[in-house]
Design an enzyme around this catalytic site. Structure first.
Site, mmCIF file in Angstrom:
data_model
loop_
_atom_site.group_PDB
_atom_site.id
_atom_site.type_symbol
_atom_site.label_atom_id
_atom_site.label_comp_id
_atom_site.label_asym_id
_atom_site.label_seq_id
_atom_site.Cartn_x
_atom_site.Cartn_y
_atom_site.Cartn_z
ATOM 1 N N ASP A 295 0.828 -1.206 0.000
ATOM 2 C CA ASP A 295 0.000 0.000 0.000
ATOM 3 C C ASP A 295 0.865 1.259 0.000
ATOM 4 O O ASP A 295 1.851 1.354 0.728
ATOM 5 C CB ASP A 295 -0.904 -0.008 1.240
ATOM 6 N N GLU A 337 0.888 -0.695 -5.450
ATOM 7 C CA GLU A 337 -0.237 0.229 -5.556
ATOM 8 C C GLU A 337 0.361 1.624 -5.628
ATOM 9 O O GLU A 337 0.695 2.228 -4.621
ATOM 10 C CB GLU A 337 -1.170 0.085 -4.354
#
Length: 646
Positions: A295, A337
């Site tokens: 993330d 991401e």
């Protein structure tokens, strides 16, 4: 040999006997396991040493932390279950398993989709019915009550959020997934922790070791220097990148909080942080996690005088985590991401960094093509930006849990005479339903009153026109909305890589405005496209005259088409210039199989010149899918998705 070769071999020769003494009990109980670990350690240590040295060699205690890291790797390996070691060996024999055309991804929140982990287990028959082989369970770790950024504020990486179940439940579920041919995917939120995490609690007490786990400053001097070059991520929550906490130090302190104030950024210039996060990662891998979504990768490295995004240090860190995984959990894959400029997105993709990556550009340009009815930017991106390292893969999606940001390149847009900023404003207005001719019903997310910039929230169906068609129009527009949904899913299912479906989109779930009634969600419009699964609607998925059935059955046909045709394996794609600004064309070739795809992004019939069909030998291929006539003569029906293959 270069210096790193020499020094890494010398270092390992010195550290390995110390490691053997420390792990003597474990080695005596698992000599084969130790031999396997040593083989991988010898194979990958030079890479790990080079990366770790590059990042941390200025630390006087460098070798202390390196030895600590090796002990953590060895301990994690000894704790790795036998069936996962077997998976490691299998994946090392077939490292490109994720490029198979059998791969189909799904993503959902545990609580919203099925209540808890036991509920997810009960849905395995449904996952198999849909064809899912890769399931991403959104953040399910312990998080603060109330606002927690949808679970992205993690209070413990080793505990499941209590309402969802336990870590034992997750480990058991992962094993049942593997037996069903489904790989478990979870997030590793490694840019920050919740301010309720054990490390943050230690920092709040004034513990010097834990203070150094974060970037905490007693006054504004350093924050002011950093913020000269930083952009605001959530400007309507707090200005800048720092939050003041009055209980830190004697007179309060400033903590780096890139996102929300309750999410404290970790300090990766401290090797202890790297080591502890490596331990958390390996713990999750040992629970059966096969893919970790990293993330917010763009933000993990900080450097004064820069915007602290996409810095070389971020890549070094991920590569070092990758080297850790190759030694102690070889089956584990990384997915990046990075919702950033396309030039920066691809820098995270390689076998030595992230083997998988979200493809935010494809997502953005699919929606752009629906709005403009033109495929120029989309075709250009597929031609120039889609092909990546042959041992990696895109994860292609039409939307996920987050907002839609218009991440296309201004330079690419300018080549078509498009002003990037103006075009983003148009797209925002269009998908908010405020532009004449818009079919969409979306909401703005994080609108910046200073710049007018925002991103877009909404379910696939509502953004594609189904909500408006049902509430304001009629059958003809409903049909077009359904075709839009199937069209963009058709592209992600055939373009190459792993297609990813946000569960609920397969039954045409509409926006859920009830999030406004929840104080913890009301300020975050993304919750409009995160509704609780309606299993009464799912029950209609096999009824062909219902909206749910029409979308679900249409999507199932496309999934079956993908899985039955080897041309859709791998990653290679070549665009076709169709001679029509509304029609996208591309060819897929894999395993000596060939497929040709044409997609009409217009609500009107469109024609492809005969010479283009001849040039691509379309007449020699089998007609597999589309709304157009079986005897295809070059005219595509509105919003048609045509597939031909040998």
């Amino acid at each position: 040999m270069n210096n790193f070769d020499i020094e890494s071999k010398l270092t390992l020769r010195r550290l390995l006997p110390r490691l053997e003494r420390t792990m003597a009990d474990q080695i005596s109980k698992d000599t084969k396991g130790w031999d396997d670990f040593k083989n991988r350690l010898h194979q990958h240590f030079e890479s790990l040493f080079r990366l770790y040295f590059t990042i941390y060699s200025d630390r006087y205690d460098f070798f202390f932390h390196l030895e600590d890291l090796l002990q953590g790797l060895a301990l994690a390996w000894f704790q790795r279950p036998a069936d996962l070691r077997e998976l490691d060996a299998s994946r090392e024999m077939n490292p490109l398993w994720f490029q198979s055309n059998q791969m189909l991804g799904g993503v959902c929140y545990v609580d919203l989709f099925a209540g808890d982990l036991d509920g997810v287990r009960s849905k395995i028959p449904y996952f198999k019915e849909l064809g899912i082989t890769y399931l991403h369970l959104m953040p399910l770790f312990k998080a603060p009550e109330g606002e927690n950024d949808g679970g992205y504020a993690v209070s413990s990486y080793r505990e499941v959020h209590p309402p969802l179940g336990t870590m034992d439940d997750l480990e058991s579920l992962s094993r049942e997934f593997r037996n069903a041919g489904i790989s478990l995917v979870v997030d590793l939120v490694f840019n920050h922790t919740s301010d309720e995490h054990l490390w943050a609690k230690g920092a709040k007490t004034g513990d010097d070791d834990f203070n150094d786990f974060y970037r905490i400053f007693p006054n504004r001097e350093m924050p002011d220097l950093y913020e000269r070059d930083l952009r605001e991520i959530f400007p309507d929550e707090h200005t800048g990148a720092f939050t003041f906490f009055p209980n830190l130090f004697k007179e309060g302190g400033w903590v780096w909080t890139t996102f929300h104030s309750y999410q404290w950024d970790l300090n990766y210039s401290n090797p202890a942080v790297f080591n502890r996060m490596a331990g958390e990662m390996l713990f999750l891998a040992n629970q059966g996690v096969e893919v970790i979504r990293l993330d917010a990768v763009a933000f993990i490295w900080k450097q004064l005088g820069t915007n602290c995004e996409n810095l070389p240090g971020a890549h070094l860190l991920i590569q070092a985590f990758n080297a850790v995984s190759r030694i102690a959990s070889p089956a584990l894959l990384f997915k990046s991401e990075a919702i950033v400029h396309p030039d920066d997105v691809v820098k995270y993709i390689s076998p030595d960094e992230c083997q998988l990556s979200y493809n935010p550009l494809l997502m953005a340009l699919l929606w752009n093509s629906l709005a403009t009815r033109k495929v120029d930017l989309l075709s250009q991106a597929l031609s120039t930006r889609f092909n990546i390292h042959p041992e990696t893969a895109w994860v292609n999606y039409v939307r996920v849990h987050d907002d839609i940001g218009w991440t296309f390149s201004d330079e690419d847009a300018a080549s078509f005479g498009i002003n990037g900023n103006d075009h983003r404003r148009f797209l925002n207005e269009f998908y908010r339903g405020r532009f004449e001719g818009s079919f969409a019903r979306g909401l703005p997310f994080q609108e910046n009153p200073k710049t007018g910039d925002c991103r877009i929230s909404g379910t696939c169906a509502s953004l594609a026109g189904l909500e408006k068609a049902i509430n304001e129009e009629g059958p003809a527009e409903i049909e077009l909305a359904i075709r839009r949904i199937l069209l963009i899913h058709g592209v992600i299912l055939t373009a190459g890589g792993i297609p990813l479906i946000y569960l609920g989109d397969e039954i045409a779930t509409l926006n859920d405005y009830s999030y406004l009634d929840d104080p913890s969600h009301a300020r975050d419009s993304r919750w409009v496209h995160r509704p609780k699964a309606d299993w009464e609607k799912y029950a209609r998925r096999n009824a062909p005259l219902t909206v749910e059935g029409r979308v679900y059955q249409g999507l199932r046909k496309l999934i079956t088409l993908r899985k039955q045709n080897d041309a859709f394996a791998g990653y290679s794609l070549q665009t076709i210039s169709t001679g029509n600004e509304h029609v996208l064309g591309f060819t897929r070739i894999s395993a000596n199989k060939r497929a040709v795809i044409f997609a009409n992004f217009s609500e009107e019939p469109q024609t492809i010149p005969a010479w283009i069909l001849e040039q691509n030998s379309v007449s020699q291929l089998n007609y597999l899918h589309g709304f157009s006539a079986t005897e295809f003569s070059g005219t595509l029906a509105p919003m048609d998705f045509l597939v031909f293959s040998d």
